[in-house]
Design a protein around this motif. Structure first.
Motif, PDB file in Angstrom:
ATOM      1  N   GLU A 284       0.997  11.058   5.448  1.00  0.00           N
ATOM      2  CA  GLU A 284       1.476  11.102   4.066  1.00  0.00           C
ATOM      3  C   GLU A 284       2.544  12.176   3.975  1.00  0.00           C
ATOM      4  OE1 GLU A 284       0.246   8.634   2.464  1.00  0.00           O
ATOM      5  OE2 GLU A 284      -1.299   8.239   3.978  1.00  0.00           O
ATOM      6  N   ASP A 285       3.776  11.761   3.735  1.00  0.00           N
ATOM      7  CA  ASP A 285       4.895  12.707   3.776  1.00  0.00           C
ATOM      8  C   ASP A 285       4.875  13.687   2.616  1.00  0.00           C
ATOM      9  OD1 ASP A 285       5.854  11.714   6.146  1.00  0.00           O
ATOM     10  OD2 ASP A 285       7.235  10.307   5.181  1.00  0.00           O
ATOM     11  N   ILE A 286       5.135  14.951   2.968  1.00  0.00           N
ATOM     12  CA  ILE A 286       5.280  16.018   1.978  1.00  0.00           C
ATOM     13  C   ILE A 286       6.767  16.206   1.676  1.00  0.00           C
ATOM     14  CG2 ILE A 286       4.960  18.494   1.563  1.00  0.00           C
ATOM     15  CD1 ILE A 286       2.499  18.298   3.490  1.00  0.00           C
ATOM     16  N   ASP A 287       7.556  16.228   2.742  1.00  0.00           N
ATOM     17  CA  ASP A 287       9.015  16.326   2.634  1.00  0.00           C
ATOM     18  C   ASP A 287       9.571  15.701   3.924  1.00  0.00           C
ATOM     19  OD1 ASP A 287       9.000  18.286   4.695  1.00  0.00           O
ATOM     20  OD2 ASP A 287       9.286  19.970   3.352  1.00  0.00           O
TER      21      ASP A 287
ATOM     22  N   VAL B 231      10.270  16.704   6.761  1.00  0.00           N
ATOM     23  CA  VAL B 231       9.822  17.225   8.056  1.00  0.00           C
ATOM     24  C   VAL B 231       8.311  17.464   8.137  1.00  0.00           C
ATOM     25  CG1 VAL B 231      12.057  18.259   8.602  1.00  0.00           C
ATOM     26  CG2 VAL B 231      10.343  19.631   7.412  1.00  0.00           C
ATOM     27  N   ARG B 232       7.586  17.261   7.059  1.00  0.00           N
ATOM     28  CA  ARG B 232       6.152  17.586   7.064  1.00  0.00           C
ATOM     29  C   ARG B 232       5.327  16.435   6.490  1.00  0.00           C
ATOM     30  NH1 ARG B 232       8.725  22.096   4.431  1.00  0.00           N
ATOM     31  NH2 ARG B 232       8.877  23.898   5.823  1.00  0.00           N
ATOM     32  N   PHE B 233       4.085  16.368   6.974  1.00  0.00           N
ATOM     33  CA  PHE B 233       3.192  15.320   6.469  1.00  0.00           C
ATOM     34  C   PHE B 233       1.760  15.812   6.509  1.00  0.00           C
ATOM     35  CE2 PHE B 233       1.359  14.241  10.544  1.00  0.00           C
ATOM     36  CZ  PHE B 233       2.363  14.506  11.471  1.00  0.00           C
ATOM     37  N   ILE B 234       0.871  15.094   5.826  1.00  0.00           N
ATOM     38  CA  ILE B 234      -0.573  15.304   5.922  1.00  0.00           C
ATOM     39  C   ILE B 234      -1.124  14.168   6.773  1.00  0.00           C
ATOM     40  CG2 ILE B 234      -2.755  15.381   4.664  1.00  0.00           C
ATOM     41  CD1 ILE B 234      -1.125  16.402   2.235  1.00  0.00           C
ATOM     42  N   GLY B 235      -1.805  14.512   7.864  1.00  0.00           N
ATOM     43  CA  GLY B 235      -2.345  13.496   8.764  1.00  0.00           C
ATOM     44  C   GLY B 235      -3.799  13.775   9.073  1.00  0.00           C
ATOM     45  N   ASN B 236      -4.342  13.085  10.050  1.00  0.00           N
ATOM     46  CA  ASN B 236      -5.712  13.365  10.473  1.00  0.00           C
ATOM     47  C   ASN B 236      -5.834  13.097  11.962  1.00  0.00           C
ATOM     48  OD1 ASN B 236      -6.781  10.558  10.978  1.00  0.00           O
ATOM     49  ND2 ASN B 236      -6.114  10.344   8.847  1.00  0.00           N
ATOM     50  N   ARG B 237      -7.011  13.332  12.532  1.00  0.00           N
ATOM     51  CA  ARG B 237      -7.162  13.358  13.976  1.00  0.00           C
ATOM     52  C   ARG B 237      -7.524  12.027  14.617  1.00  0.00           C
ATOM     53  NH1 ARG B 237      -9.895  19.150  15.136  1.00  0.00           N
ATOM     54  NH2 ARG B 237     -10.132  18.180  17.187  1.00  0.00           N
TER      55      ARG B 237
ATOM     56  N   ARG C 281       3.111   3.655   8.464  1.00  0.00           N
ATOM     57  CA  ARG C 281       2.972   5.110   8.488  1.00  0.00           C
ATOM     58  C   ARG C 281       1.975   5.610   7.438  1.00  0.00           C
ATOM     59  NH1 ARG C 281       5.713   9.667  10.185  1.00  0.00           N
ATOM     60  NH2 ARG C 281       5.888  11.339   8.649  1.00  0.00           N
ATOM     61  N   SER C 282       2.168   5.222   6.201  1.00  0.00           N
ATOM     62  CA  SER C 282       1.359   5.786   5.111  1.00  0.00           C
ATOM     63  C   SER C 282       0.227   4.850   4.692  1.00  0.00           C
ATOM     64  CB  SER C 282       2.258   6.036   3.901  1.00  0.00           C
ATOM     65  OG  SER C 282       2.731   4.794   3.405  1.00  0.00           O
ATOM     66  N   ALA C 283      -0.692   5.390   3.906  1.00  0.00           N
ATOM     67  CA  ALA C 283      -1.787   4.587   3.346  1.00  0.00           C
ATOM     68  C   ALA C 283      -1.235   3.464   2.470  1.00  0.00           C
ATOM     69  CB  ALA C 283      -2.719   5.486   2.530  1.00  0.00           C
ATOM     70  N   ALA C 284      -0.192   3.764   1.699  1.00  0.00           N
ATOM     71  CA  ALA C 284       0.383   2.738   0.820  1.00  0.00           C
ATOM     72  C   ALA C 284       0.984   1.600   1.652  1.00  0.00           C
ATOM     73  CB  ALA C 284       1.438   3.358  -0.094  1.00  0.00           C
ATOM     74  N   GLN C 285       1.678   1.950   2.741  1.00  0.00           N
ATOM     75  CA  GLN C 285       2.244   0.916   3.619  1.00  0.00           C
ATOM     76  C   GLN C 285       1.147   0.110   4.305  1.00  0.00           C
ATOM     77  OE1 GLN C 285       4.738   3.132   6.313  1.00  0.00           O
ATOM     78  NE2 GLN C 285       6.366   3.429   4.801  1.00  0.00           N
ATOM     79  N   MET C 286       0.066   0.791   4.704  1.00  0.00           N
ATOM     80  CA  MET C 286      -1.032   0.087   5.365  1.00  0.00           C
ATOM     81  C   MET C 286      -1.696  -0.874   4.372  1.00  0.00           C
ATOM     82  SD  MET C 286      -4.219   1.578   7.607  1.00  0.00           S
ATOM     83  CE  MET C 286      -3.246   2.052   9.033  1.00  0.00           C
ATOM     84  N   HIS C 287      -1.879  -0.426   3.150  1.00  0.00           N
ATOM     85  CA  HIS C 287      -2.470  -1.272   2.113  1.00  0.00           C
ATOM     86  C   HIS C 287      -1.655  -2.556   1.961  1.00  0.00           C
ATOM     87  CE1 HIS C 287      -3.640  -2.623  -1.937  1.00  0.00           C
ATOM     88  NE2 HIS C 287      -4.751  -1.934  -1.770  1.00  0.00           N
ATOM     89  N   GLU C 288      -0.339  -2.398   1.821  1.00  0.00           N
ATOM     90  CA  GLU C 288       0.540  -3.552   1.618  1.00  0.00           C
ATOM     91  C   GLU C 288       0.499  -4.489   2.836  1.00  0.00           C
ATOM     92  OE1 GLU C 288       4.559  -2.429   0.631  1.00  0.00           O
ATOM     93  OE2 GLU C 288       5.208  -4.540   0.659  1.00  0.00           O
ATOM     94  N   ALA C 289       0.567  -3.911   4.037  1.00  0.00           N
ATOM     95  CA  ALA C 289       0.603  -4.724   5.260  1.00  0.00           C
ATOM     96  C   ALA C 289      -0.702  -5.480   5.463  1.00  0.00           C
ATOM     97  CB  ALA C 289       0.903  -3.839   6.471  1.00  0.00           C
ATOM     98  N   VAL C 290      -1.824  -4.839   5.200  1.00  0.00           N
ATOM     99  CA  VAL C 290      -3.124  -5.483   5.401  1.00  0.00           C
ATOM    100  C   VAL C 290      -3.309  -6.609   4.379  1.00  0.00           C
ATOM    101  CG1 VAL C 290      -5.623  -5.166   5.199  1.00  0.00           C
ATOM    102  CG2 VAL C 290      -4.276  -3.539   6.533  1.00  0.00           C
TER     103      VAL C 290
ATOM    104  N   ILE D 290     -11.525  -5.971   9.909  1.00  0.00           N
ATOM    105  CA  ILE D 290     -12.209  -4.815  10.492  1.00  0.00           C
ATOM    106  C   ILE D 290     -11.351  -3.582  10.211  1.00  0.00           C
ATOM    107  CG2 ILE D 290     -13.174  -3.794  12.599  1.00  0.00           C
ATOM    108  CD1 ILE D 290     -13.245  -6.702  13.770  1.00  0.00           C
ATOM    109  N   GLY D 291     -11.823  -2.722   9.330  1.00  0.00           N
ATOM    110  CA  GLY D 291     -11.065  -1.538   8.913  1.00  0.00           C
ATOM    111  C   GLY D 291     -11.484  -0.340   9.744  1.00  0.00           C
ATOM    112  N   ALA D 292     -10.749  -0.105  10.835  1.00  0.00           N
ATOM    113  CA  ALA D 292     -11.074   1.018  11.715  1.00  0.00           C
ATOM    114  C   ALA D 292     -10.096   2.172  11.530  1.00  0.00           C
ATOM    115  CB  ALA D 292     -11.076   0.547  13.171  1.00  0.00           C
ATOM    116  N   ALA D 293      -9.169   2.036  10.593  1.00  0.00           N
ATOM    117  CA  ALA D 293      -8.186   3.101  10.387  1.00  0.00           C
ATOM    118  C   ALA D 293      -8.800   4.278   9.639  1.00  0.00           C
ATOM    119  CB  ALA D 293      -6.990   2.560   9.598  1.00  0.00           C
ATOM    120  N   ALA D 294      -8.292   5.464   9.907  1.00  0.00           N
ATOM    121  CA  ALA D 294      -8.660   6.672   9.158  1.00  0.00           C
ATOM    122  C   ALA D 294      -7.588   6.876   8.090  1.00  0.00           C
ATOM    123  CB  ALA D 294      -8.746   7.872  10.093  1.00  0.00           C
ATOM    124  N   VAL D 295      -7.796   6.225   6.966  1.00  0.00           N
ATOM    125  CA  VAL D 295      -6.791   6.212   5.898  1.00  0.00           C
ATOM    126  C   VAL D 295      -6.912   7.493   5.072  1.00  0.00           C
ATOM    127  CG1 VAL D 295      -5.921   4.877   3.940  1.00  0.00           C
ATOM    128  CG2 VAL D 295      -7.123   3.698   5.795  1.00  0.00           C
ATOM    129  N   ALA D 296      -5.778   8.089   4.742  1.00  0.00           N
ATOM    130  CA  ALA D 296      -5.805   9.285   3.890  1.00  0.00           C
ATOM    131  C   ALA D 296      -6.429   8.946   2.544  1.00  0.00           C
ATOM    132  CB  ALA D 296      -4.384   9.796   3.672  1.00  0.00           C
TER     133      ALA D 296
END
Ligand code: C5P
Length: 221
Positions: A20-23, A25-31, A72-81, A91-97
């Motif tokens: 999830e982009d902040i600006d 050059v930066r984003f919020i992600g997970n492991r 890349r983002s949760a919003a894009q994943m939502h739309e694509a799925v 099967i939702g195996a993604a770690a969605v923000a």
């Protein structure tokens, strides 16, 4: 057998983290490494299903015979799925923000002299899994994952119910030999009818095969 039941079915799998982009050059992600979801996609394709893999930002090769859509983002994943419906199985195996910056800044956020804090306003993302499971074109089987540090069973069963899933595969994160970056994992799988099964500990590729066996056995006619 699983291959007789799954051959030719349209299976949509989501995998990996979201960023999830902040600006710029930066984003919020997970492991999340994406390994579990990619293994599930691989094993479903080997069983003869038509597999679409919606992948967040990961560095993994596309499994053989799988159609991959990168997001890349949760919003894009939502739309694509959701664009992949109708499908037989999701099967939702993604770690969605769960939360994302309300708006990404168009320029790099700068620190100023004497500035000790920065407030980021985050807003809830849409729940892909819950939206799929309550959709007019709901797949015949909807499967979620739950990564938990504690109270694994209680949280997993809560999600199974709240999100209206058929199955949820839960794993403990924050312990060695399982979870996000590991090649091995242990899954506790809970079904809406109250059944449960423990799979593993085993390599994620073997767990994916076992999970697809369970899915095939539970697929309503
Ligand atoms: O509620 P929680 O995020 O722990 O649930 C995990 C499950 O929900 C996973 O299967 C994940 O892919 C899905 N999920 C989703 N969309 C979200 C959040 C989680 O599909 N915004």
């Amino acid at each position: 057998s699983a291959s007789e039941r799954l051959r030719g079915l349209r299976i949509v799998v989501s995998a990996g983290p979201t960023y999830e982009d902040i600006d710029p050059v930066r984003f919020i992600g997970n492991r999340s490494s994406g390994k579990m979801g990619f293994a599930v996609a691989q094993s479903a394709a080997r069983l003869g299903a038509q597999v679409v893999l919606v992948a967040g930002p990961v560095s993994l090769p596309t499994p053989d015979g799988v159609t991959r859509i990168d997001v890349r983002s949760a919003a894009q994943m939502h739309e694509a799925v959701l664009a992949q419906l109708p499908a037989d199985i999701y099967i939702g195996a993604a770690a969605v923000a769960d939360f994302a910056p309300a708006q990404a800044a168009s320029n790099k956020i700068k620190k100023t002299a004497g500035q000790d804090t920065l407030n980021l306003m985050l807003v809830r993302t849409r729940d892909i899994l819950a939206d799929i499971a309550s959709h007019a074109q709901r797949p015949r089987l909807v499967v979620g994952f739950a990564a938990e540090t504690d109270h694994v069973e209680a949280y997993a069963r809560g999600k199974l119910q709240n999100k209206r899933l058929d199955l949820i595969a839960a794993n403990r994160v924050g312990v060695s030999g399982s979870g996000f970056e590991s090649d091995d994992n242990t899954l506790a799988v809970y079904a809406a009818d109250g059944d449960s099964r423990v799979l593993g500990p085993a390599p994620k590729t073997a767990l994916a095969d076992d999970l697809l066996e369970l899915i095939a056995a539970r697929l309503p006619a």
